[in-house]
Design a protein around this motif. Sequence first.
Motif, short mmCIF file in Angstrom:
data_model
loop_
_atom_site.label_atom_id
_atom_site.label_comp_id
_atom_site.label_asym_id
_atom_site.label_seq_id
_atom_site.Cartn_x
_atom_site.Cartn_y
_atom_site.Cartn_z
N GLU A 112 4.29 -1.17 3.50
CA GLU A 112 3.90 0.22 3.26
C GLU A 112 5.05 0.94 2.57
O GLU A 112 6.22 0.76 2.92
CB GLU A 112 3.56 0.94 4.56
CG GLU A 112 3.04 2.35 4.32
CD GLU A 112 2.57 3.04 5.61
OE1 GLU A 112 1.74 3.96 5.53
OE2 GLU A 112 3.04 2.64 6.69
N ALA A 113 4.74 1.76 1.59
CA ALA A 113 5.75 2.47 0.83
C ALA A 113 6.49 3.47 1.72
O ALA A 113 6.02 3.84 2.80
CB ALA A 113 5.11 3.18 -0.35
N ASN A 114 7.65 3.92 1.25
CA ASN A 114 8.38 4.95 1.99
C ASN A 114 7.65 6.29 1.85
O ASN A 114 6.69 6.42 1.09
CB ASN A 114 9.83 5.04 1.51
CG ASN A 114 9.93 5.38 0.03
OD1 ASN A 114 9.00 5.91 -0.57
ND2 ASN A 114 11.06 5.08 -0.57
N LEU A 115 8.13 7.30 2.58
CA LEU A 115 7.38 8.56 2.68
C LEU A 115 7.12 9.26 1.35
O LEU A 115 5.99 9.67 1.10
CB LEU A 115 8.07 9.51 3.65
CG LEU A 115 7.30 10.83 3.89
CD1 LEU A 115 5.89 10.54 4.39
CD2 LEU A 115 8.05 11.71 4.89
N LEU A 119 0.84 -1.19 0.00
CA LEU A 119 0.00 0.00 0.00
C LEU A 119 0.88 1.24 0.00
O LEU A 119 1.85 1.32 0.75
CB LEU A 119 -0.89 0.02 1.25
CG LEU A 119 -1.92 -1.11 1.37
CD1 LEU A 119 -2.52 -1.12 2.77
CD2 LEU A 119 -3.01 -0.94 0.32
N PHE A 120 0.55 2.19 -0.86
CA PHE A 120 1.28 3.45 -0.81
C PHE A 120 1.14 4.06 0.58
O PHE A 120 2.10 4.57 1.15
CB PHE A 120 0.75 4.42 -1.86
CG PHE A 120 1.06 4.02 -3.29
CD1 PHE A 120 1.95 3.00 -3.56
CD2 PHE A 120 0.47 4.67 -4.35
CE1 PHE A 120 2.26 2.63 -4.87
CE2 PHE A 120 0.76 4.32 -5.66
CZ PHE A 120 1.65 3.30 -5.92
N SER A 121 -0.08 4.02 1.12
CA SER A 121 -0.33 4.51 2.47
C SER A 121 -1.19 3.50 3.23
O SER A 121 -2.28 3.16 2.77
CB SER A 121 -1.05 5.87 2.43
OG SER A 121 -1.40 6.31 3.72
N TYR A 122 -0.68 3.04 4.36
CA TYR A 122 -1.41 2.05 5.15
C TYR A 122 -2.46 2.78 6.01
O TYR A 122 -2.36 2.87 7.23
CB TYR A 122 -0.43 1.26 6.01
CG TYR A 122 -1.05 0.13 6.80
CD1 TYR A 122 -1.93 -0.76 6.19
CD2 TYR A 122 -0.75 -0.05 8.14
CE1 TYR A 122 -2.50 -1.80 6.90
CE2 TYR A 122 -1.30 -1.09 8.87
CZ TYR A 122 -2.19 -1.96 8.25
OH TYR A 122 -2.75 -2.99 8.95
N THR A 123 -3.46 3.34 5.33
CA THR A 123 -4.51 4.10 5.99
C THR A 123 -5.87 3.70 5.41
O THR A 123 -5.95 3.10 4.35
CB THR A 123 -4.31 5.61 5.77
OG1 THR A 123 -4.25 5.89 4.35
CG2 THR A 123 -3.04 6.11 6.43
#
Length: 402
Positions: free
Chosen positions: A65-68, A46-50
């Motif tokens: 989860e992708a980096n920032l 996931l680009f963002s684990y949200t």
Amino acid sequence: MNMNLSSNKKKKILIVNNNLATGGVQRSLINLLNHIKGEYEVTLLLFSYTGDYKQYIPKEVKIIEANLPLKILGMSQSQVKSSGYMAYFVRTIFASYTKIWNNHLPISLLVKSQGKLSGFDVAISFLHNAEEKSFYGGCNEFVLQRVQAELKIAFVHCDFSNYGGNTSKNQQNYKKFDKIAAVSEGCRQSFIEEIPELNDRTYCVYNFHDYSEYMNKGCTDPIMYSNEQLNIVTVARLSPEKGILRGIRILKRIIEKNYKVHWHIIGDGSQRNEIEKEIKINNLDNYVTLYGNQENPYRYIKNADVFLLPSFHEAAPMVFNESKYLGIPVVTTNTTSAIEMVREGIEGIICDNNEEGIYKAIKKILDNPEIINTYKNSLIKQRYTNAAAMKQFRRLIEVENL
């Protein structure tokens, strides 16, 4: 391409998506994960684990989860702002660039910020790109550029001809995939009409459904509506393509004919303020209720008379099967997959995709209320399974049928 995948071990599948916020694509993804978790070794990037749906990820699925920098592509503006000044600054610059030119460079730079992944038999991009002026997408580019896998697949959850992302850039990216998975036959036809050379590489893979959840949640504190009126329910994002504004104009015509009807709308989105104004201008406050996003929309569907989706264009709305399984007939405009998903005269009404068509469909039900029970009796007798979707998915991830 190496065709000698081992048949005595679980295939390793990587699925890439932006986030798990409330939405049809994310809901479809969760259902897919829950159906394949035991048969394959699944990793979810996931680009963002949200998002609200992250609580439903099965424990068998490994999460990355992708980096920032790349995470920015999966976060809302408010989420990025809370992540710190630098992230907010980068997103603001890229979003501004996208509005002036396009999203090609921002997506490319953010995707390249993530290290490459390898060791997978199959890599799946589960989210299609948006139109070029939208700072959204990147899953296709990530799978193509940053993942090593025997087989690369892109899912299409849209009416490709009409959704806004049918661009030369996106078409070129799709041509680089080994296979395309469209979530209905209508979506498949729409896609290959635009890129006919991908006909032999484009498959139909239905959305998976969690039918037991629909019924359990539908029966959990269901909303009780007045039986003195026709209760219409809609669960949809409040955005222009959903046709809510034209629905309000249609409802005004119906109310002026002295029919008793109430429209219950569950969902939120960019057009909410405009919809609220339209309701007030037309003095419909007592006839339309906006509930916003609801964790359990099924309790609103369960006791409705009909489900209405007045969209200008749609792919394969999961809410059709959700409503039908709960025994609620569907009234829908004639979009890409409507005829495929709603049997006219048995499961509901498919009307012309204009205001007059929608008006006539609702008026038909108001003038002949007995047809509601006819539709509901038909829906109750049906069997609902994911067998076809599972068979399609298994075939999709085989390299042997390339």
